[in-house]
Scaffold this motif. Structure first.
Motif, PDB file in Angstrom:
ATOM      1  N   CYS A   5      13.274  11.696  -3.863  1.00 36.24           N
ATOM      2  CA  CYS A   5      12.296  12.783  -3.831  1.00 36.24           C
ATOM      3  C   CYS A   5      12.322  13.395  -2.428  1.00 36.24           C
ATOM      4  O   CYS A   5      12.306  12.657  -1.447  1.00 36.24           O
ATOM      5  CB  CYS A   5      10.906  12.233  -4.151  1.00 36.24           C
ATOM      6  SG  CYS A   5       9.584  13.419  -3.866  1.00 36.24           S
ATOM      7  N   TYR A   7      10.112  14.631  -0.818  1.00 38.68           N
ATOM      8  CA  TYR A   7       8.873  14.332  -0.087  1.00 38.68           C
ATOM      9  C   TYR A   7       8.725  12.827   0.168  1.00 38.68           C
ATOM     10  O   TYR A   7       8.308  12.418   1.235  1.00 38.68           O
ATOM     11  CB  TYR A   7       7.662  14.839  -0.864  1.00 38.68           C
ATOM     12  CG  TYR A   7       7.704  16.319  -1.125  1.00 38.68           C
ATOM     13  CD1 TYR A   7       7.474  17.227  -0.094  1.00 38.68           C
ATOM     14  CD2 TYR A   7       8.001  16.817  -2.391  1.00 38.68           C
ATOM     15  CE1 TYR A   7       7.533  18.591  -0.312  1.00 38.68           C
ATOM     16  CE2 TYR A   7       8.054  18.174  -2.623  1.00 38.68           C
ATOM     17  CZ  TYR A   7       7.825  19.061  -1.585  1.00 38.68           C
ATOM     18  OH  TYR A   7       7.884  20.405  -1.820  1.00 38.68           O
ATOM     19  N   CYS A   8       9.000  12.019  -0.841  1.00 40.01           N
ATOM     20  CA  CYS A   8       8.676  10.584  -0.784  1.00 40.01           C
ATOM     21  C   CYS A   8       9.856   9.699  -0.407  1.00 40.01           C
ATOM     22  O   CYS A   8       9.646   8.549  -0.038  1.00 40.01           O
ATOM     23  CB  CYS A   8       8.160  10.115  -2.139  1.00 40.01           C
ATOM     24  SG  CYS A   8       6.739  11.046  -2.693  1.00 40.01           S
ATOM     25  N   HIS A  58       7.528  13.994 -10.368  1.00 41.40           N
ATOM     26  CA  HIS A  58       7.261  12.719  -9.681  1.00 41.40           C
ATOM     27  C   HIS A  58       5.847  12.246 -10.032  1.00 41.40           C
ATOM     28  O   HIS A  58       4.932  12.267  -9.202  1.00 41.40           O
ATOM     29  CB  HIS A  58       7.462  12.857  -8.162  1.00 41.40           C
ATOM     30  CG  HIS A  58       7.623  11.523  -7.498  1.00 41.40           C
ATOM     31  ND1 HIS A  58       7.801  11.371  -6.146  1.00 41.40           N
ATOM     32  CD2 HIS A  58       7.644  10.260  -8.030  1.00 41.40           C
ATOM     33  CE1 HIS A  58       7.896  10.076  -5.864  1.00 41.40           C
ATOM     34  NE2 HIS A  58       7.810   9.391  -6.989  1.00 41.40           N
ATOM     35  N   CYS A  62       4.241  11.738  -5.674  1.00 44.26           N
ATOM     36  CA  CYS A  62       3.551  12.849  -5.006  1.00 44.26           C
ATOM     37  C   CYS A  62       3.179  13.988  -5.966  1.00 44.26           C
ATOM     38  O   CYS A  62       2.618  14.995  -5.544  1.00 44.26           O
ATOM     39  CB  CYS A  62       4.425  13.385  -3.891  1.00 44.26           C
ATOM     40  SG  CYS A  62       5.945  14.155  -4.504  1.00 44.26           S
TER      41      CYS A  62
HETATM   42 ZN   LIG Z   1       7.567  12.514  -4.477  1.00 42.58          ZN
END
Ligand SMILES: [Zn+2]
Lengths: 98, 176
Positions: A5, A7-8, A58, A62
């Protein structure tokens, strides 16, 4: 299969849910062939054997929607982008084309 | 409300406590307002908002990344002060601000280093060196959604879950 991901970071696919082909774009309801275009948009899908763009969510992370470019034969993942960024890029190139 | 509400649950090697009387506020940036939010946050709290999975401690106020353009603001509830309302004013027009104090339970595990058993029970890379002080992860454990962050000073780990299943979550945590 693990998805990185943006972001994660890297997570197991149990954290994601799959929506399908990310290349389909909602047609313009004002276009003259809107009815057929919406039929294609809703029902017609290519059965890709190879790399394709897919929408993944996701869900257990997130909550971002992602566009994942994945080889459907090997599960190899080439690219993961935020779906929002992809949509903004598309808008931009559509705007530039007009 | 029994042992959970009472706060401290002593385990053999893990000191788990529910963080009581917290004001927890969920803040979501309006579209394109991140830069202006950072300015407002710098003025009010002396720090910008983490743009990735990190937590900052602004003088007792914890600002925890909670997804793209989202944060949890956590501080000790002060009598007679409505923290969420104050945040709403600070971020007026720039963010959606929601008081979620009653919907989240936060457990603190006071340990400078996560024990092996806990590391193994997490689905994410929770190893020393991979999950560092100030790091945040949104994930799930035994099908329960949870957020975890390591305190910026390295003194422990906070786990946040929906209050509805805090009992099950505590059960999971105790077994770790
Ligand atoms: Zn994420």
């Amino acid at each position: 299969m693990r998805i990185t991901c943006p972001y994660c970071g890297e997570r197991g696919n149990d954290e994601f849910s799959y929506l399908g082909d990310a290349s389909v774009v909602r047609p313009d309801p004002a276009s003259p062939n809107a009815s057929e275009a919406f039929y294609d948009f809703a029902y017609e899908r290519r059965n890709v054997a190879g790399p394709m763009q897919e929408l993944w969510y996701h869900a257990a992370g997130c909550h971002a929607w992602l566009v994942v470019t994945r080889d459907t034969r090997t599960h190899e993942i080439f690219e993961v982008k935020s779906a929002q960024d992809v949509a903004l890029e598309r808008q931009k190139s559509a705007g530039a084309a007009q | 409300m029994s042992d959970i509400a009472n706060g401290l649950v002593a385990e053999k090697d893990l000191a788990i406590s529910e963080q009581a009387d917290l004001a927890v506020t969920h803040v979501t940036a309006r579209r394109g307002a991140k830069a202006a939010l950072d300015d407002a946050s710098r003025t009010a709290f002396g720090t910008t908002l983490p743009s990735g999975p990190r937590v900052v401690n602004a003088g007792g106020l914890m600002i925890v990344w909670a997804g793209p353009d989202q944060w949890l603001f956590i501080e000790q509830a002060k009598g007679g002060v409505d923290s969420s309302n104050a945040l709403g004013k600070t971020f007026q027009g720039l963010a959606s601000v929601v008081d979620v104090s009653d919907s989240r339970t936060i457990f603190r595990v006071a340990t400078s280093r996560a024990p092996e058993k806990l590391v193994r029970r997490m689905g994410i890379d929770f190893d020393e060196g991979a999950f560092n002080p100030g790091d945040v992860a949104i994930t799930h454990v035994s099908h329960l959604g949870a957020m975890v962050w390591r305190l910026p000073d390295g003194s422990g780990y906070d786990f946040a879950c929906a209050r509805t299943y805090s009992r099950d979550f505590l059960d999971w945590l105790r077994k770790a």
